[in-house]
Design a protein around this motif. Structure first.
Motif, PDB file in Angstrom:
ATOM      1  N   PRO A 129       0.808  -1.235   0.000  1.00  0.00           N
ATOM      2  CA  PRO A 129       0.000   0.000   0.000  1.00  0.00           C
ATOM      3  C   PRO A 129       0.834   1.274   0.000  1.00  0.00           C
ATOM      4  O   PRO A 129       0.379   2.303  -0.488  1.00  0.00           O
ATOM      5  N   GLN A 130       2.045   1.246   0.556  1.00  0.00           N
ATOM      6  CA  GLN A 130       2.809   2.464   0.727  1.00  0.00           C
ATOM      7  C   GLN A 130       3.910   2.602  -0.324  1.00  0.00           C
ATOM      8  O   GLN A 130       4.333   1.630  -0.934  1.00  0.00           O
ATOM      9  N   TYR A 131       4.361   3.845  -0.490  1.00  0.00           N
ATOM     10  CA  TYR A 131       5.491   4.121  -1.361  1.00  0.00           C
ATOM     11  C   TYR A 131       6.787   3.804  -0.613  1.00  0.00           C
ATOM     12  O   TYR A 131       6.860   3.915   0.608  1.00  0.00           O
ATOM     13  N   GLU A 132       7.809   3.396  -1.369  1.00  0.00           N
ATOM     14  CA  GLU A 132       9.092   3.027  -0.787  1.00  0.00           C
ATOM     15  C   GLU A 132      10.234   3.632  -1.609  1.00  0.00           C
ATOM     16  O   GLU A 132      10.093   3.881  -2.810  1.00  0.00           O
ATOM     17  N   PHE A 133      11.376   3.841  -0.942  1.00  0.00           N
ATOM     18  CA  PHE A 133      12.592   4.210  -1.648  1.00  0.00           C
ATOM     19  C   PHE A 133      13.296   2.916  -2.071  1.00  0.00           C
ATOM     20  O   PHE A 133      13.728   2.125  -1.231  1.00  0.00           O
ATOM     21  N   LEU A 134      13.382   2.704  -3.380  1.00  0.00           N
ATOM     22  CA  LEU A 134      13.907   1.458  -3.937  1.00  0.00           C
ATOM     23  C   LEU A 134      15.208   1.723  -4.678  1.00  0.00           C
ATOM     24  O   LEU A 134      15.416   2.796  -5.253  1.00  0.00           O
ATOM     25  N   LYS A 135      16.082   0.716  -4.685  1.00  0.00           N
ATOM     26  CA  LYS A 135      17.384   0.837  -5.341  1.00  0.00           C
ATOM     27  C   LYS A 135      17.362   0.052  -6.649  1.00  0.00           C
ATOM     28  O   LYS A 135      17.253  -1.164  -6.641  1.00  0.00           O
ATOM     29  N   ASP A 136      17.466   0.777  -7.737  1.00  0.00           N
ATOM     30  CA  ASP A 136      17.467   0.176  -9.066  1.00  0.00           C
ATOM     31  C   ASP A 136      18.890   0.250  -9.602  1.00  0.00           C
ATOM     32  O   ASP A 136      19.350   1.308 -10.042  1.00  0.00           O
TER      33      ASP A 136
END
Length: 262
Positions: A129-136
């Motif tokens: 449900p929530q936004y996340e800081f992701l590492k691409d």
């Protein structure tokens, strides 16, 4: 448009002469290399460990102090990285915070580059449900076949589960040997492989484990074929794994080189 242009150029650039050909190792900061406690934690999730901290520093913009606890065997691990790999630090924290903590964690400046929250992708992931800081890691260099990301949480895994090496969370209430035994052993096994993804997929099957729990991923037909293939070959059969991996899976999104953009 700005985001597209930013993605068109790799963050890291070419390897230095010292690191030419070495495996790129991207490491998370918090609860991977150390634990940071601050008394003014408004969420109430943190607690202060009952062991002596390694450093206490001021985070002036937030009017708080940071109590920093290094993970056991950290210095020996950093020296191993310095000799055999291209180590990169990537935190989901803001730059000011990350630099303050990293100066304590890595006083010799072994990490070739530090990356921050601004280098992450902020989005809502599948089934969450929530936004996340992701590492691409595709943003780091076009070719991710020689890049491993080590993290204690799934945010470092989401885009490239076949490049992910999990480490237990470190919260300074117990001592462990992750940076002395398991992580160095896995890295040394991978350091000369032309493509680490078949090895990591076969050894840890991260995508399958999460899909089984109904989280983050749904398995494709190619994933199922690979799982069946693993009944015959395990992670020690690299040649066979690499051939099958190339047959089943796309090599991943390749960014256009800068000389092809205009």
């Amino acid at each position: 448009m700005i985001k597209l242009l930013k993605r068109a150029f790799s963050i890291l650039g070419p390897q230095s002469a010292k690191d030419q050909g070495k495996l790129t190792v991207v490491l998370d900061l918090d609860e991977t290399l150390g634990y940071v406690y601050h008394p003014e934690d408004v969420c109430g999730y943190q607690y202060q460990p009952d062991i002596k901290e390694d450093a206490v520093i001021d985070l002036k913009t937030h009017k708080t102090q940071l109590f920093i606890y290094k993970r056991p065997h950290l210095q020996e691990f950093l020296e191993l990285l310095d000799e055999h790999f291209e180590p990169i630090l990537w935190s989901t924290g803001e730059k000011e915070y990350t630099d303050l903590v990293a100066d304590v964690i890595d006083p010799k400046g072994i990490f070739r580059q530090r990356l921050y929250q601004d280098d992450c992708t902020y989005q809502r992931v599948w089934n969450y449900p929530q936004y996340e800081f992701l590492k691409d890691i595709r943003a780091l260099r076009n070719d991710v076949s020689r890049t491993v990301i080590i993290d204690d949480d799934w945010q470092g895994m989401y885009f490239q589960p076949d490049n992910y090496l999990n480490i237990d969370k470190f919260e300074a209430y117990y001592q462990d040997d992750w940076l002395k035994n398991d992580i160095p052993r896995f890295l040394m096994e991978m350091k000369d492989l032309p493509d680490i993804r078949p090895y990591l997929r076969a050894r840890f099957m991260m995508k399958y484990a999460w899909a089984k729990e109904g989280q983050l991923y749904e398995l494709t037909d190619e994933d199922v074929q690979w799982a069946k293939y693993m009944g015959k070959y395990n992670h020690t059969h690299y040649k066979e794994l690499k051939s099958k991996y190339d047959q089943l899976f796309e090599p991943g999104h390749k960014l256009l080189p800068s000389n092809k953009l205009w």
